[in-house]
Design an enzyme around this catalytic site. Structure first.
Site, PDB file in Angstrom:
ATOM      1  N   ILE A 202      20.977-126.625  -3.134  1.00  0.00           N
ATOM      2  CA  ILE A 202      21.286-125.597  -2.284  1.00  0.00           C
ATOM      3  C   ILE A 202      20.273-126.121  -1.124  1.00  0.00           C
ATOM      4  CG2 ILE A 202      21.570-123.107  -1.725  1.00  0.00           C
ATOM      5  CD1 ILE A 202      23.239-123.856  -4.162  1.00  0.00           C
ATOM      6  N   LYS A 203      21.143-126.130   0.145  1.00  0.00           N
ATOM      7  CA  LYS A 203      20.501-126.243   1.360  1.00  0.00           C
ATOM      8  C   LYS A 203      20.445-124.829   2.223  1.00  0.00           C
ATOM      9  CE  LYS A 203      20.559-128.492   5.790  1.00  0.00           C
ATOM     10  NZ  LYS A 203      21.151-129.605   6.703  1.00  0.00           N
ATOM     11  N   THR A 204      19.600-124.287   2.527  1.00  0.00           N
ATOM     12  CA  THR A 204      19.434-123.085   3.285  1.00  0.00           C
ATOM     13  C   THR A 204      18.311-122.680   4.322  1.00  0.00           C
ATOM     14  OG1 THR A 204      19.569-120.502   3.021  1.00  0.00           O
ATOM     15  CG2 THR A 204      17.970-121.625   1.545  1.00  0.00           C
TER      16      THR A 204
END
Length: 291
Positions: A202-204
């Site tokens: 996940i990129k956040t």
């Protein structure tokens, strides 16, 4: 046919030693197939379990923005200092040298621009093309709380299912709906939904309050987006705080390629991510490396 007279019977089977296989220990990847774990082991340093991704996929919706006018001139000199390159297939084929031998996270969503609703995306790359390009992962936006939330989640599900068939990890990138606050509650929701759908990374975004809760509540590795351009000292502080609070790396673009000295900046980011340097020490490194 084999020459049976020349086959020697094995003798040393080390029967006193059990067979071993060194596992790649990364959050949430223990049940994944060998090929997928192998790709993740190229993205995340097997020693530190961290990564420094260089993002230069912005042109898929922004066009030739500042710093990305000429990828071959402005970005190519940074390749050797990054752990991973994140880009579109168009740039990969036209600009990135195959001999660079860097793992690639391939941008796989698109069909929008800054002139329209950003959340209105589609899957933009077939999985067989991602495999053909020797990608180590494919990435797509997921817009929780936006007008096109449902379609963006369907895009991620489609990519995850296709990725599972060929051993390709999928990185879900949490875009922010127009009416959603960029806070811990929102990003906890967005990252968890993406992980529950099956995304392997996940990129956040980093948030000052409660980021450790976002990281702890997400069962797969989180890498933080660099976001808008910050002063170098502030960007390094953001990196340090994110890693300290549970992030598994960074995926930075503008805060590197729009820096006063992009090479010095990516070296400083690397020191924070892989060597646990403080922001202060990393900034000193940036100044010393600055041309």
């Amino acid at each position: 046919m084999a020459d049976l007279d020349d086959i020697k019977d094995g003798k040393d089977f080390h029967t006193d030693k059990p067979q071993t296989n060194t596992l790649f220990s990364l959050k949430g990847c223990g049940a994944l197939d060998w090929g997928m774990q192998s790709r993740l082991a190229r993205i995340f340093n097997p020693r530190t379990r961290k990564t420094v991704m260089l993002a230069f996929d912005h042109g898929y919706f922004q066009g030739p923005t500042t710093g990305l006018e000429r990828i071959d001139i402005n970005i190519a000199p940074l390749f050797e200092y990054a752990d991973v390159l994140m880009c579109t297939r168009g740039i990969l084929r036209s600009v990135v040298p195959p001999a660079i031998n860097k793992p690639v996270v391939l941008r796989a969503s698109g069909a929008n621009s800054i002139l329209t609703e950003l959340s209105n995306e589609a899957v933009a790359v077939a999985m067989d093309d991602a495999v053909r390009l020797n990608s180590c992962a494919a990435a797509a936006q997921v817009y929780i709380g936006s007008e096109h939330e449902h379609q963006s989640i369907k895009n991620i599900i489609q990519l995850i299912d296709a990725g599972l068939r060929v051993g390709m990890p999928i990185m879900a990138v949490t875009g922010v709906g127009k009416d959603m606050a960029r806070d811990q509650r929102y990003f906890s929701l967005a990252t968890r939904i993406a992980a529950e759908m099956g995304a392997q990374i996940i990129k956040t975004y980093y948030v000052d309050k409660g980021f450790e809760r976002i990281a702890a509540g997400c069962p797969v590795p989180i890498v933080i987006a660099g976001g808008k351009k910050l002063p170098e000292r502030e960007a390094l502080e953001m990196c340090y705080q994110a890693i300290d609070q549970g992030a598994s790396g960074v995926d930075m673009g503008r805060n590197i390629f729009q820096s006063e000295d992009p090479v010095a900046m990516i070296k400083a980011v690397h020191a924070v991510v892989h060597h646990n340097e403080t922001a202060e020490r990393a900034y000193e490194l940036f100044l010393s490396e600055k041309g």
